[in-house]
Every structure is written in structure tokens, then in C-alpha cells.
Design a protein around this motif. Structure first.
Motif, short mmCIF file in Angstrom:
data_model
loop_
_atom_site.label_atom_id
_atom_site.label_comp_id
_atom_site.label_asym_id
_atom_site.label_seq_id
_atom_site.Cartn_x
_atom_site.Cartn_y
_atom_site.Cartn_z
N UNK A 95 38.74 42.07 44.93
CA UNK A 95 37.62 41.13 44.93
C UNK A 95 36.75 41.30 46.18
N UNK A 96 37.37 41.63 47.30
CA UNK A 96 36.59 41.85 48.52
C UNK A 96 35.67 43.06 48.36
N UNK A 97 36.14 44.06 47.62
CA UNK A 97 35.33 45.27 47.41
C UNK A 97 34.26 45.04 46.35
N UNK A 98 34.51 44.10 45.45
CA UNK A 98 33.54 43.80 44.39
C UNK A 98 33.47 42.28 44.24
N UNK A 99 32.81 41.58 45.18
CA UNK A 99 32.80 40.10 45.18
C UNK A 99 32.17 39.55 43.90
N UNK A 100 32.73 38.48 43.38
CA UNK A 100 32.15 37.86 42.18
C UNK A 100 30.80 37.21 42.51
N UNK A 101 29.90 37.23 41.54
CA UNK A 101 28.58 36.61 41.77
C UNK A 101 28.72 35.10 41.93
N UNK A 102 29.65 34.53 41.18
CA UNK A 102 29.91 33.09 41.28
C UNK A 102 31.36 32.91 41.75
N UNK A 103 31.55 32.52 43.01
CA UNK A 103 32.92 32.41 43.54
C UNK A 103 33.64 31.12 43.15
N UNK A 104 32.96 30.21 42.47
CA UNK A 104 33.58 28.92 42.13
C UNK A 104 34.85 29.10 41.29
N UNK A 131 35.88 37.45 49.44
CA UNK A 131 35.41 37.25 48.08
C UNK A 131 34.87 35.84 47.86
N UNK A 132 35.45 34.87 48.51
CA UNK A 132 34.99 33.49 48.38
C UNK A 132 33.61 33.30 48.98
N UNK A 133 33.41 33.92 50.14
CA UNK A 133 32.14 33.73 50.83
C UNK A 133 31.96 32.29 51.26
N UNK A 134 30.80 31.99 51.73
CA UNK A 134 30.54 30.63 52.24
C UNK A 134 30.58 29.60 51.12
N UNK A 135 29.99 29.94 49.98
CA UNK A 135 29.92 28.98 48.87
C UNK A 135 31.32 28.73 48.29
#
Length: 395
Positions: A95-104, A131-135
């Protein structure tokens, strides 16, 4: 083309992780674990080949299927659980290599797995933070506080622990040392919590504060059996700060509180590092003084012998054992006899005879107290006059 075949192979392997509940808990365990590790190997290869976006969903399925399988698969060996512990961070890497567009959805999965799962897998936020990012991190933090506000958080066993754990992990990934300390300090229920704070302060280069927290932890949990780790932290900090005498004093205080072999090992190691043989002499003298004041204390005898053996003083250990033979377990006595007989065979004759006599007495007592089979007119012992078809009760 080769990579497509590999991806198809990964999908097939992940499909093999479905577990039919109707199968016995032991059936196919080895094959199942082999498949799980094959998934790990194939997924790792594809990640290195840059196929993270396609691999991540398969790893999510693999983690979910093993999690479900472990609810009805006997994993006494822990091997399936070990595979799960390896696949979970690999999923985070994908997931870190391909982060999801929506991390929810990822945040939802982490919260649901932690709060409502069977107790596994253990999820480290450090593996999923990118992968989570700020959001996604904000979403997870909101879910944690939402669960913390429910009555369950105080009523359901374990839920409060998970709330605190995720709060701490969220603070840790934020990189804010003070925020992390504030969160950990909300639950100073065991020495390990103080240890986390000390470690964080050390990593931030705040030695004086780390020393203060280390001391506070030892004082707050002076009777805890888990203090050696905190003592090690404090001693390491003091030595690094050039405070030799204070470091030795910490070891002496710990040994005075709990004069046992485990505390002696730490004391002896620090004494050797700081070239202080007198500290070891003091500790052994302290044990002897306590034993003199309480000669019937068998536990002190055993601890003294263990400490003497630790420093290689076999003569003193044998002397202490000879004086308190009745206080030793047969296993300790056997070990001492084996060590002594090669150099002083005459010394072991009396203790060895005592060991044999003690074993014989226990065997005799066990035989005498065993319950005999009841004898009745329907089941009487044979006598010399017994005929093949007639049983005559003994007189």
C-alpha cells in the motif's frame, strides 16, 4: 508475460487460503502454512517488480483469509500465525508503494480489525502510515475516539487496552515527542509505560528528562517483577552520563529489594563493566547476612548458591549446599554433585547417599499410600488349595 503468470499464480495461491470450517482443526495444517509462505514469497517478488497496485488487494485477501482460518484451525505450533505476522506488514509495504486514492476504507479496516477482530493480526501503524496519509490518519484517530467514548471502552475486557494502544501509535507516527509522552502518560499502569517514555526521550536526545522518568518508573513500581528492564535503562543512561557510582547504587538498591539470582546477574554485569569487584563481594555478603538472620529460609539458600555459581565460586557454593542439604531440591543437589565429583569425589559420598535415601523413601511412601484393589468374597486372592474352577478365600 512472465509477470502475468506470476500474478495469476499469486491469485491461485491466495484462493488456496480459504479454509472450510467443516474440516478438522488439524487437517492440512502443514499444507496451509506452506501455501501462506508461498503467497509471501510470490507477493514479495511481484512487489520488487513494481506490481504493488495489483498485489495489494491479493495481500488484503490473504490476511483476511488467514485471520478467519485461525478461528477454527489448530495452530498450537504458531506457524500459521507467524506467516500472518509476516504478510500483514507486507500488505502495508504494498500500500505504501501504491497508496489508495481514498484511505478511509483502510482506516476502517484497521479500526475494525483491532477493536472487533479475534485478536489477530497485530497491526503496526508504522507499516500503514504512508498509505493512510494525513486524511486516513485523521479518519483512524476519529474512529479511535468514537470507540473510546462508548460504554464498551470501560466495560469490555481488552477494548480499553486497544484504544490506548492505537492512541499511542497515532501519537508515535506523528513524530511529536511531547504529544506521544502525554498519551502514554495517560495510562501509567505498568513499568513498561515508563520505559516507552524513557525510550522516546532518549531518541530525542533529552537525557535529563529520560533519567527523571526512569527513576519515577522504578519508584512507582518498586515491587514489580518487571523492573529489570527499567533498571537497565536507568543504568545505561547513568553510565553514558559518566555517573558510575549512581549506576552501581541502582544495582545495589535493586538487589537489596529483591536479593535473587536474576538481580545478581545484572549487578555482576554492571560491576564487571565498571570494574567494581567490591560490588559483587557486597552482594554476596548481603545474601549471607540475610541467611544468617533467617537460617530456615530455603529460598535464600538457593539464591545464594545460584549467585556463587554465577561468579564461578564452586567451593563456596558447595560449602553452602553442604550446610543446607535439606533445603535443596533434588535437581539442584544432582547438579552440584555432578560438578563436584570430578574434582573432589570424596565430598559427594554423603550427599549422594542422602539423595538416594530420600528418593527411596519417597518411592516407599508412594507405594504404601497407593490404594489397593478391594478384596471381597467375589474377588478373593488364590490360595495354595485353589482349584481351577473354585476360588477359596484366603484366611
Amino acid at each position: 508475460m512472465h509477470e502475468k503468470r506470476d500474478l495469476a499464480g499469486l491469485t491461485e495461491l491466495v484462493d488456496g487460503l480459504r479454509r472450510d470450517r467443516r474440516r478438522g482443526p488439524y487437517a492440512g495444517h502443514g499444507e496451509y502454512v506452506h501455501t501462506a509462505w508461498a503467497v509471501h514469497e510470490r507477493a514479495g517478488y511481484l512487489l520488487e517488480a513494481g506490481r504493488a497496485a495489483e498485489v495489494a488487494p491479493q495481500l488484503r485477501k490473504a490476511v483476511g483469509r488467514i485471520t478467519a482460518a485461525l478461528t477454527h484451525l489448530d495452530d498450537s505450533s504458531g506457524t500459521a500465525g507467524e506467516a500472518l505476522r509476516a504478510l500483514t506488514p507486507l500488505y502495508g509495504k504494498a500500500l505504501a508503494a501504491a497508496p489508495p486514492k481514498n484511505p478511509a476504507p483502510l482506516a476502517n479496516w484497521i479500526a475494525k480489525t483491532t477493536f472487533d477482530g479475534p485478536g489477530w493480526p497485530d497491526i503496526s501503524l508504522a507499516d500503514f502510515h504512508a498509505a493512510l496519509g494525513e486524511a486516513g490518519t485523521a479518519r483512524l484517530a476519529a474512529l479511535v475516539e468514537e470507540r473510546a467514548a462508548t460504554p464498551e471502552a470501560t466495560e469490555r475486557f481488552g477494548l480499553g487496552f486497544h484504544v490506548q494502544d492505537l492512541r499511542e501509535q497515532l501519537a508515535a507516527v506523528s513524530g511529536d515527542t511531547d504529544a506521544y509522552i502525554a498519551v502514554v502518560a495517560r495510562s501509567l499502569t505498568n513499568p513498561g509505560q515508563y520505559g516507552k517514555i524513557v525510550q522516546a526521550l532518549c531518541e530525542a536526545g533529552r537525557t535529563a528528562e529520560a533519567l527523571d522518568w526512569a527513576r519515577r518508573g522504578i519508584e512507582a513500581h518498586s515491587g514489580s517483577p518487571y523492573l529489570p528492564a527499567q533498571g537497565d535503562q536507568l543504568v545505561a543512561l547513568l553510565i553514558a552520563d559518566g555517573r558510575r557510582d549512581e549506576a552501581l547504587a541502582v544495582r545495589r538498591d535493586a538487589f537489596t529489594r529483591t536479593p535473587v539470582h536474576k538481580a545478581f546477574v545484572s549487578l555482576a554485569a554492571t560491576a564487571a563493566r565498571l570494574d567494581s569487584p567490591e560490588t559483587v563481594t557486597w552482594a554476596l555478603g548481603h545474601l549471607r547476612e540475610r541467611l544468617t538472620a533467617d537460617p530456615a529460609n530455603a529460598a535464600l539458600v538457593r539464591e545464594l548458591i545460584a549467585c556463587l555459581r554465577e561468579v564461578g565460586d564452586s567451593d563456596a557454593a558447595w560449602q553452602a549446599a553442604s550446610t543446607h542439604l535439606s533445603d535443596l531440591s533434588k535437581y539442584t543437589l544432582q547438579e552440584l554433585i555432578e560438578e563436584r565429583r570430578t574434582t573432589h569425589p570424596a565430598d559427594v559420598i554423603a550427599p549422594y547417599r542422602r539423595l538416594i535415601d530420600s528418593t527411596s523413601r519417597r518411592a516407599a511412601t508412594s507405594t504404601a499410600t497407593s490404594t489397593p484393589h478391594a478384596t471381597s468374597k467375589h474377588c478373593a486372592p488364590y490360595t495354595a488349595n485353589s482349584a481351577p474352577n473354585r476360588i477359596t478365600p484366603a484366611t
